[in-house]
Design a protein around this motif. Structure first.
Motif, PDB file in Angstrom:
ATOM      1  N   HIS A  24       0.857  -1.185   0.000  1.00  0.00           N
ATOM      2  CA  HIS A  24       0.000   0.000   0.000  1.00  0.00           C
ATOM      3  C   HIS A  24       0.893   1.234   0.000  1.00  0.00           C
ATOM      4  O   HIS A  24       1.854   1.318   0.756  1.00  0.00           O
ATOM      5  CB  HIS A  24      -0.899   0.016   1.240  1.00  0.00           C
ATOM      6  N   VAL A  25       0.566   2.185  -0.829  1.00  0.00           N
ATOM      7  CA  VAL A  25       1.322   3.417  -0.915  1.00  0.00           C
ATOM      8  C   VAL A  25       0.916   4.301   0.259  1.00  0.00           C
ATOM      9  O   VAL A  25      -0.259   4.501   0.532  1.00  0.00           O
ATOM     10  CB  VAL A  25       1.043   4.134  -2.259  1.00  0.00           C
ATOM     11  N   ALA A  26       1.902   4.846   0.952  1.00  0.00           N
ATOM     12  CA  ALA A  26       1.624   5.725   2.082  1.00  0.00           C
ATOM     13  C   ALA A  26       1.045   7.037   1.566  1.00  0.00           C
ATOM     14  O   ALA A  26       1.491   7.580   0.556  1.00  0.00           O
ATOM     15  CB  ALA A  26       2.895   5.990   2.868  1.00  0.00           C
ATOM     16  N   LYS A  27       0.055   7.539   2.271  1.00  0.00           N
ATOM     17  CA  LYS A  27      -0.550   8.815   1.896  1.00  0.00           C
ATOM     18  C   LYS A  27       0.345   9.962   2.346  1.00  0.00           C
ATOM     19  O   LYS A  27       0.952   9.906   3.405  1.00  0.00           O
ATOM     20  CB  LYS A  27      -1.925   8.959   2.544  1.00  0.00           C
ATOM     21  N   ALA A  28       0.406  10.999   1.537  1.00  0.00           N
ATOM     22  CA  ALA A  28       1.191  12.173   1.887  1.00  0.00           C
ATOM     23  C   ALA A  28       0.504  12.923   3.020  1.00  0.00           C
ATOM     24  O   ALA A  28      -0.710  13.043   3.060  1.00  0.00           O
ATOM     25  CB  ALA A  28       1.342  13.084   0.673  1.00  0.00           C
ATOM     26  N   SER A  29       1.299  13.437   3.919  1.00  0.00           N
ATOM     27  CA  SER A  29       0.767  14.177   5.052  1.00  0.00           C
ATOM     28  C   SER A  29       0.402  15.598   4.622  1.00  0.00           C
ATOM     29  O   SER A  29       1.145  16.249   3.898  1.00  0.00           O
ATOM     30  CB  SER A  29       1.815  14.239   6.163  1.00  0.00           C
ATOM     31  N   ASN A  30      -0.736  16.066   5.070  1.00  0.00           N
ATOM     32  CA  ASN A  30      -1.156  17.433   4.773  1.00  0.00           C
ATOM     33  C   ASN A  30      -0.822  18.370   5.919  1.00  0.00           C
ATOM     34  O   ASN A  30      -1.387  19.442   6.028  1.00  0.00           O
ATOM     35  CB  ASN A  30      -2.663  17.475   4.493  1.00  0.00           C
ATOM     36  N   LYS A  31       0.098  17.940   6.784  1.00  0.00           N
ATOM     37  CA  LYS A  31       0.478  18.744   7.935  1.00  0.00           C
ATOM     38  C   LYS A  31       1.183  20.008   7.448  1.00  0.00           C
ATOM     39  O   LYS A  31       2.150  19.941   6.686  1.00  0.00           O
ATOM     40  CB  LYS A  31       1.401  17.927   8.825  1.00  0.00           C
ATOM     41  N   PRO A  32       0.721  21.182   7.868  1.00  0.00           N
ATOM     42  CA  PRO A  32       1.362  22.420   7.424  1.00  0.00           C
ATOM     43  C   PRO A  32       2.786  22.549   7.964  1.00  0.00           C
ATOM     44  O   PRO A  32       3.101  22.034   9.029  1.00  0.00           O
ATOM     45  CB  PRO A  32       0.462  23.522   7.969  1.00  0.00           C
ATOM     46  N   THR A  33       3.620  23.238   7.225  1.00  0.00           N
ATOM     47  CA  THR A  33       4.998  23.457   7.610  1.00  0.00           C
ATOM     48  C   THR A  33       5.166  24.872   8.129  1.00  0.00           C
ATOM     49  O   THR A  33       4.698  25.835   7.515  1.00  0.00           O
ATOM     50  CB  THR A  33       5.927  23.256   6.390  1.00  0.00           C
ATOM     51  N   ALA A  34       5.843  24.999   9.264  1.00  0.00           N
ATOM     52  CA  ALA A  34       6.093  26.321   9.843  1.00  0.00           C
ATOM     53  C   ALA A  34       7.100  27.077   8.982  1.00  0.00           C
ATOM     54  O   ALA A  34       8.055  26.500   8.476  1.00  0.00           O
ATOM     55  CB  ALA A  34       6.612  26.176  11.271  1.00  0.00           C
ATOM     56  N   VAL A  35       6.874  28.369   8.803  1.00  0.00           N
ATOM     57  CA  VAL A  35       7.771  29.242   8.042  1.00  0.00           C
ATOM     58  C   VAL A  35       8.124  30.446   8.919  1.00  0.00           C
ATOM     59  O   VAL A  35       7.495  30.694   9.947  1.00  0.00           O
ATOM     60  CB  VAL A  35       7.121  29.706   6.712  1.00  0.00           C
ATOM     61  N   TRP A  36       9.117  31.213   8.490  1.00  0.00           N
ATOM     62  CA  TRP A  36       9.570  32.367   9.270  1.00  0.00           C
ATOM     63  C   TRP A  36       8.760  33.611   8.929  1.00  0.00           C
ATOM     64  O   TRP A  36       8.403  33.844   7.776  1.00  0.00           O
ATOM     65  CB  TRP A  36      11.056  32.639   9.007  1.00  0.00           C
ATOM     66  N   GLN A  51       1.099  42.539  11.526  1.00  0.00           N
ATOM     67  CA  GLN A  51       2.393  43.161  11.814  1.00  0.00           C
ATOM     68  C   GLN A  51       3.574  42.253  11.465  1.00  0.00           C
ATOM     69  O   GLN A  51       4.713  42.558  11.782  1.00  0.00           O
ATOM     70  CB  GLN A  51       2.475  43.557  13.293  1.00  0.00           C
ATOM     71  N   TYR A  52       3.298  41.120  10.796  1.00  0.00           N
ATOM     72  CA  TYR A  52       4.338  40.157  10.432  1.00  0.00           C
ATOM     73  C   TYR A  52       4.451  40.059   8.914  1.00  0.00           C
ATOM     74  O   TYR A  52       3.458  40.121   8.205  1.00  0.00           O
ATOM     75  CB  TYR A  52       4.002  38.770  10.988  1.00  0.00           C
ATOM     76  N   ALA A  53       5.672  39.901   8.433  1.00  0.00           N
ATOM     77  CA  ALA A  53       5.926  39.737   7.001  1.00  0.00           C
ATOM     78  C   ALA A  53       6.654  38.410   6.786  1.00  0.00           C
ATOM     79  O   ALA A  53       7.568  38.065   7.551  1.00  0.00           O
ATOM     80  CB  ALA A  53       6.776  40.886   6.471  1.00  0.00           C
ATOM     81  N   PHE A  54       6.253  37.676   5.752  1.00  0.00           N
ATOM     82  CA  PHE A  54       6.880  36.397   5.429  1.00  0.00           C
ATOM     83  C   PHE A  54       8.359  36.599   5.140  1.00  0.00           C
ATOM     84  O   PHE A  54       8.760  37.566   4.507  1.00  0.00           O
ATOM     85  CB  PHE A  54       6.187  35.764   4.217  1.00  0.00           C
ATOM     86  N   SER A  55       9.176  35.657   5.604  1.00  0.00           N
ATOM     87  CA  SER A  55      10.609  35.672   5.322  1.00  0.00           C
ATOM     88  C   SER A  55      11.012  34.275   4.872  1.00  0.00           C
ATOM     89  O   SER A  55      10.733  33.298   5.567  1.00  0.00           O
ATOM     90  CB  SER A  55      11.390  36.072   6.579  1.00  0.00           C
ATOM     91  N   SER A  56      11.657  34.176   3.709  1.00  0.00           N
ATOM     92  CA  SER A  56      12.048  32.855   3.189  1.00  0.00           C
ATOM     93  C   SER A  56      13.191  32.242   3.998  1.00  0.00           C
ATOM     94  O   SER A  56      13.383  31.031   3.975  1.00  0.00           O
ATOM     95  CB  SER A  56      12.424  32.945   1.714  1.00  0.00           C
ATOM     96  N   PRO A  79      -3.209  33.230   4.005  1.00  0.00           N
ATOM     97  CA  PRO A  79      -1.870  32.638   3.936  1.00  0.00           C
ATOM     98  C   PRO A  79      -0.727  33.650   3.933  1.00  0.00           C
ATOM     99  O   PRO A  79       0.421  33.279   4.117  1.00  0.00           O
ATOM    100  CB  PRO A  79      -1.887  31.853   2.629  1.00  0.00           C
ATOM    101  N   ALA A  80      -1.017  34.931   3.749  1.00  0.00           N
ATOM    102  CA  ALA A  80       0.021  35.960   3.782  1.00  0.00           C
ATOM    103  C   ALA A  80       0.308  36.409   5.211  1.00  0.00           C
ATOM    104  O   ALA A  80       1.141  37.293   5.423  1.00  0.00           O
ATOM    105  CB  ALA A  80      -0.405  37.160   2.938  1.00  0.00           C
ATOM    106  N   GLN A  81      -0.373  35.791   6.183  1.00  0.00           N
ATOM    107  CA  GLN A  81      -0.176  36.122   7.590  1.00  0.00           C
ATOM    108  C   GLN A  81       0.073  34.845   8.386  1.00  0.00           C
ATOM    109  O   GLN A  81      -0.369  33.767   7.998  1.00  0.00           O
ATOM    110  CB  GLN A  81      -1.407  36.839   8.163  1.00  0.00           C
ATOM    111  N   PRO A  82       0.773  34.962   9.521  1.00  0.00           N
ATOM    112  CA  PRO A  82       1.025  33.767  10.333  1.00  0.00           C
ATOM    113  C   PRO A  82      -0.187  33.399  11.182  1.00  0.00           C
ATOM    114  O   PRO A  82      -1.009  34.246  11.519  1.00  0.00           O
ATOM    115  CB  PRO A  82       2.188  34.208  11.225  1.00  0.00           C
TER     116      PRO A  82
END
Length: 94
Positions: A24-36, A51-56, A79-82
């Motif tokens: 059985h193929v494992a399903k991909a996790s839809n868990k969001p990833t934390a960003v800066w 008051q927060y701006a995305f940083s790569s 999605p443009a805000q934390p």
């Protein structure tokens, strides 16, 4: 008639054995990833996601007691805000 019943039984047996060994193929996790997120407000505004701006990359901060940046998931509403309830790391500056 006897041969057809035996053939059906044999086919069912083979399919059952084959299904037991199939992978059985494992399903991909839809868990969001934390960003800066770089914090651009005053310390009184740390709870305001506007008051927060995305940083790569992780923003550079000096050690201190005031918030400089956080690592958190993107907000599902905007999605443009934390999503400040998901902060996993906080950088501080003097």
């Amino acid at each position: 008639m006897k041969n057809s019943k035996a053939a059906i039984f044999a086919l069912a047996f083979v399919l059952g054995i084959g299904g037991a060994f199939s992978s059985h193929v494992a399903k991909a996790s839809n868990k969001p990833t934390a960003v800066w997120w770089k914090f651009n407000g005053t310390q009184a505004q740390i709870g305001d996601p506007t008051q927060y701006a995305f940083s790569s990359l992780e923003p550079t901060c000096s050690t201190g007691s005031n918030r400089c940046a956080v690592q958190a998931n993107r907000s599902t509403a905007n999605p443009a805000q934390p999503d400040l309830s998901t902060i996993t790391h906080e950088d501080l500056k003097p």
